[in-house]
Motif scaffolding. Structure first.
Motif, PDB file in Angstrom:
ATOM      1  N   ALA A 288       0.824  -1.204   0.000  1.00 52.77           N
ATOM      2  CA  ALA A 288       0.000   0.000   0.000  1.00 52.77           C
ATOM      3  C   ALA A 288       0.862   1.259   0.000  1.00 52.77           C
ATOM      4  O   ALA A 288       0.606   2.206  -0.750  1.00 52.77           O
ATOM      5  CB  ALA A 288      -0.927  -0.001   1.215  1.00 52.77           C
ATOM      6  N   PHE A 289       1.913   1.272   0.829  1.00 52.35           N
ATOM      7  CA  PHE A 289       2.789   2.443   0.872  1.00 52.35           C
ATOM      8  C   PHE A 289       3.486   2.639  -0.465  1.00 52.35           C
ATOM      9  O   PHE A 289       3.564   3.768  -0.977  1.00 52.35           O
ATOM     10  CB  PHE A 289       3.821   2.290   1.985  1.00 52.35           C
ATOM     11  N   ASP A 290       3.993   1.574  -1.043  1.00 54.76           N
ATOM     12  CA  ASP A 290       4.689   1.667  -2.325  1.00 54.76           C
ATOM     13  C   ASP A 290       3.770   2.132  -3.452  1.00 54.76           C
ATOM     14  O   ASP A 290       4.237   2.644  -4.475  1.00 54.76           O
ATOM     15  CB  ASP A 290       5.303   0.316  -2.695  1.00 54.76           C
ATOM     16  N   ASN A 291       2.457   1.945  -3.276  1.00 55.86           N
ATOM     17  CA  ASN A 291       1.497   2.355  -4.304  1.00 55.86           C
ATOM     18  C   ASN A 291       0.789   3.665  -3.964  1.00 55.86           C
ATOM     19  O   ASN A 291      -0.240   3.987  -4.554  1.00 55.86           O
ATOM     20  CB  ASN A 291       0.468   1.249  -4.523  1.00 55.86           C
ATOM     21  N   GLY A 292       1.351   4.412  -3.027  1.00 57.77           N
ATOM     22  CA  GLY A 292       0.869   5.758  -2.757  1.00 57.77           C
ATOM     23  C   GLY A 292      -0.257   5.893  -1.760  1.00 57.77           C
ATOM     24  O   GLY A 292      -0.768   6.993  -1.538  1.00 57.77           O
ATOM     25  N   HIS A 293      -0.642   4.800  -1.133  1.00 58.34           N
ATOM     26  CA  HIS A 293      -1.704   4.880  -0.121  1.00 58.34           C
ATOM     27  C   HIS A 293      -1.101   5.278   1.222  1.00 58.34           C
ATOM     28  O   HIS A 293      -0.044   4.777   1.602  1.00 58.34           O
ATOM     29  CB  HIS A 293      -2.416   3.540   0.014  1.00 58.34           C
ATOM     30  N   ARG A 294      -1.782   6.140   1.945  1.00 57.41           N
ATOM     31  CA  ARG A 294      -1.275   6.584   3.242  1.00 57.41           C
ATOM     32  C   ARG A 294      -2.202   6.210   4.395  1.00 57.41           C
ATOM     33  O   ARG A 294      -1.894   6.465   5.552  1.00 57.41           O
ATOM     34  CB  ARG A 294      -1.048   8.097   3.219  1.00 57.41           C
ATOM     35  N   TYR A 295      -3.338   5.589   4.068  1.00 59.34           N
ATOM     36  CA  TYR A 295      -4.256   5.082   5.086  1.00 59.34           C
ATOM     37  C   TYR A 295      -4.839   3.760   4.622  1.00 59.34           C
ATOM     38  O   TYR A 295      -4.969   3.510   3.422  1.00 59.34           O
ATOM     39  CB  TYR A 295      -5.387   6.082   5.375  1.00 59.34           C
ATOM     40  N   MET A 296      -5.180   2.923   5.591  1.00 60.53           N
ATOM     41  CA  MET A 296      -5.882   1.676   5.315  1.00 60.53           C
ATOM     42  C   MET A 296      -7.139   1.653   6.178  1.00 60.53           C
ATOM     43  O   MET A 296      -7.096   1.989   7.364  1.00 60.53           O
ATOM     44  CB  MET A 296      -5.009   0.464   5.636  1.00 60.53           C
ATOM     45  N   SER A 297      -8.259   1.287   5.569  1.00 66.00           N
ATOM     46  CA  SER A 297      -9.524   1.204   6.290  1.00 66.00           C
ATOM     47  C   SER A 297      -9.956  -0.246   6.450  1.00 66.00           C
ATOM     48  O   SER A 297      -9.523  -1.125   5.699  1.00 66.00           O
ATOM     49  CB  SER A 297     -10.617   1.989   5.557  1.00 66.00           C
ATOM     50  N   ALA A 298     -10.795  -0.487   7.423  1.00 65.14           N
ATOM     51  CA  ALA A 298     -11.378  -1.808   7.649  1.00 65.14           C
ATOM     52  C   ALA A 298     -12.674  -1.605   8.410  1.00 65.14           C
ATOM     53  O   ALA A 298     -12.882  -0.580   9.065  1.00 65.14           O
ATOM     54  CB  ALA A 298     -10.431  -2.710   8.436  1.00 65.14           C
ATOM     55  N   ASN A 299     -13.571  -2.561   8.308  1.00 64.08           N
ATOM     56  CA  ASN A 299     -14.777  -2.518   9.129  1.00 64.08           C
ATOM     57  C   ASN A 299     -15.095  -3.912   9.614  1.00 64.08           C
ATOM     58  O   ASN A 299     -14.769  -4.901   8.970  1.00 64.08           O
ATOM     59  CB  ASN A 299     -15.941  -1.883   8.373  1.00 64.08           C
ATOM     60  N   TRP A 300     -15.722  -3.994  10.790  1.00 61.24           N
ATOM     61  CA  TRP A 300     -15.970  -5.282  11.405  1.00 61.24           C
ATOM     62  C   TRP A 300     -17.193  -5.204  12.315  1.00 61.24           C
ATOM     63  O   TRP A 300     -17.573  -4.117  12.777  1.00 61.24           O
ATOM     64  CB  TRP A 300     -14.748  -5.733  12.205  1.00 61.24           C
ATOM     65  N   PRO A 301     -17.838  -6.355  12.585  1.00 66.76           N
ATOM     66  CA  PRO A 301     -19.004  -6.352  13.486  1.00 66.76           C
ATOM     67  C   PRO A 301     -18.570  -6.065  14.916  1.00 66.76           C
ATOM     68  O   PRO A 301     -17.625  -6.668  15.426  1.00 66.76           O
ATOM     69  CB  PRO A 301     -19.551  -7.783  13.364  1.00 66.76           C
ATOM     70  N   SER A 302     -19.255  -5.164  15.572  1.00 62.30           N
ATOM     71  CA  SER A 302     -18.863  -4.793  16.932  1.00 62.30           C
ATOM     72  C   SER A 302     -19.070  -5.934  17.916  1.00 62.30           C
ATOM     73  O   SER A 302     -18.433  -5.964  18.975  1.00 62.30           O
ATOM     74  CB  SER A 302     -19.653  -3.565  17.381  1.00 62.30           C
ATOM     75  N   ALA A 303     -19.938  -6.903  17.587  1.00 63.64           N
ATOM     76  CA  ALA A 303     -20.214  -8.014  18.498  1.00 63.64           C
ATOM     77  C   ALA A 303     -19.336  -9.234  18.240  1.00 63.64           C
ATOM     78  O   ALA A 303     -19.434 -10.221  18.968  1.00 63.64           O
ATOM     79  CB  ALA A 303     -21.685  -8.429  18.395  1.00 63.64           C
ATOM     80  N   SER A 304     -18.485  -9.176  17.216  1.00 64.74           N
ATOM     81  CA  SER A 304     -17.660 -10.343  16.894  1.00 64.74           C
ATOM     82  C   SER A 304     -16.617 -10.591  17.981  1.00 64.74           C
ATOM     83  O   SER A 304     -15.815  -9.701  18.297  1.00 64.74           O
ATOM     84  CB  SER A 304     -16.942 -10.132  15.562  1.00 64.74           C
ATOM     85  N   PRO A 305     -16.585 -11.789  18.560  1.00 65.08           N
ATOM     86  CA  PRO A 305     -15.606 -12.056  19.622  1.00 65.08           C
ATOM     87  C   PRO A 305     -14.171 -12.052  19.125  1.00 65.08           C
ATOM     88  O   PRO A 305     -13.245 -11.853  19.907  1.00 65.08           O
ATOM     89  CB  PRO A 305     -16.018 -13.441  20.142  1.00 65.08           C
ATOM     90  N   LEU A 306     -13.946 -12.244  17.827  1.00 63.66           N
ATOM     91  CA  LEU A 306     -12.597 -12.224  17.274  1.00 63.66           C
ATOM     92  C   LEU A 306     -12.240 -10.835  16.741  1.00 63.66           C
ATOM     93  O   LEU A 306     -11.249 -10.237  17.138  1.00 63.66           O
ATOM     94  CB  LEU A 306     -12.471 -13.263  16.154  1.00 63.66           C
TER      95      LEU A 306
END
Length: 338
Positions: A288-306
């Motif tokens: 990602a850095f080598d390709n010009g990205h400076r942030y990474m996003s993710a989303n996940w279920p708040s109730a997921s135990p993992l």
């Protein structure tokens, strides 16, 4: 106190957009996060400009004593096909208040939102839409008024800064990482579907329709052939035991333009706890850095135990939530009847 409400139409969009930009500047994030997170493109005029043309939009505005606009609420109907991968994360017949879909006056947030929601929710329920979602920036100022209406955190959206390679995680015994391509769709699809299927369990309890899981198995065909995306597979003794998939993120008020999304991340249960996910993530961050990205996003279920513990532990900080409210399915007919 009852707040006067009226329909939100195209002539009110410019002022509503200004209100949204000011509200978002106050509510976007806790002050402790503002020192390192870049601002996403707010563009209230663009967000509301798109919303006003959405079929079936339910929207109204709040008025002060002089009849001036002080807030607004707009809900978009969502109808998902059984084979749409989006049905793995959302109810197939619901309504969403997206970014740009609401703004509230300072000091009267709960009062004004309640009056707006009373009007919009009545129409949604009459249309048999009993699951309501709202996208809000992280922080008490943005979430508290919705909590007063019975909404809770359902998904978490996080950001991580992408930096030049520093200290890399220690190697994992017998582990190999290779770039995935179009020929790896069966492996990527299998692991993506297995990751989704596990959301059926406690405490997430999120239905994962088989038709949508089947569609997810081929969902990343284009991404694996696109140079703007990145995917890697972790192997041990020739067996695929984990993967990550990165795709360009869609900029929005909480997602900066120079951002890539962690669309999928999975490690086989028998191999968890060894640091495999950290090695996969480090590989993705370097790309990602080598390709010009400076942030990474993710989303996940708040109730997921993992996921609820894992994603913050590897560096993602909450910047937004999807809140949800599910109304009793016995609601039928006129308001108040069961």
């Amino acid at each position: 106190m009852t707040v006067a409400t009226a329909p939100l139409t195209s002539e009110h969009i410019p002022l509503a957009a200004q209100r949204y930009d000011r509200w978002f500047a106050r509510a976007r994030r806790p002050p402790s996060q503002r020192s390192w997170l870049a601002d996403g493109p707010v563009r209230g005029d663009e967000l509301l400009g798109k919303l006003q043309h959405t079929p079936g939009l339910e929207a109204c505005r709040a008025l002060d004593g002089d009849g001036a606009l002080i807030g607004h609420l707009a809900a978009v109907p969502q109808d998902l096909r059984p084979d749409d991968p989006a049905a793995l994360r959302s109810h197939p017949r619901s309504a969403l208040v997206p970014h740009g879909g609401h703004a509230l006056p300072s000091g009267r947030e709960s009062e004004v939102l309640r009056s707006l929601y009373v009007r919009v929710a009545e129409r949604l329920v009459a249309d048999r839409r009993l699951v309501h979602y709202a996208d809000v920036p992280a922080g008490e100022a943005a979430t508290a008024p919705w909590c007063d209406l019975g909404f809770g955190r359902e998904r978490v959206y996080g950001l991580m800064a992408v930096k030049a390679r520093g200290r890399q995680p220690r190697g994992v015994e017998g582990l190999a990482i290779r770039r995935a391509g179009p020929g790896d769709l069966p492996q990527i699809g299998r692991m993506a579907a297995e990751s989704a299927r596990r959301q059926r369990g406690t405490a997430t309890f999120q239905p994962q329709p088989e038709q949508a899981l089947a569609a997810l198995r081929v969902h990343y065909a284009d991404a694996l052939a696109d140079s703007r995306c990145g995917a890697w597979i972790a192997l041990r003794r020739g067996e695929e035991i984990g993967m990550v998939v990165l795709v360009p993120a869609q900029p929005d008020p909480v997602t900066p333009a120079s951002c890539v999304e962690l669309a999928e991340a999975y490690v086989e249960p028998a191999h968890r706890g060894e640091g495999i996910s950290r090695v996969l993530l480090a590989t993705g961050l370097a790309w990602a850095f080598d390709n010009g990205h400076r942030y990474m996003s993710a989303n996940w279920p708040s109730a997921s135990p993992l996921a609820a513990g894992h994603f913050p532990a590897i560096g993602f900080r909450p910047v937004a939530y999807r809140l949800s409210r599910t109304l009793d399915s016995r609601l039928t007919g006129p308001p108040g009847t069961y």
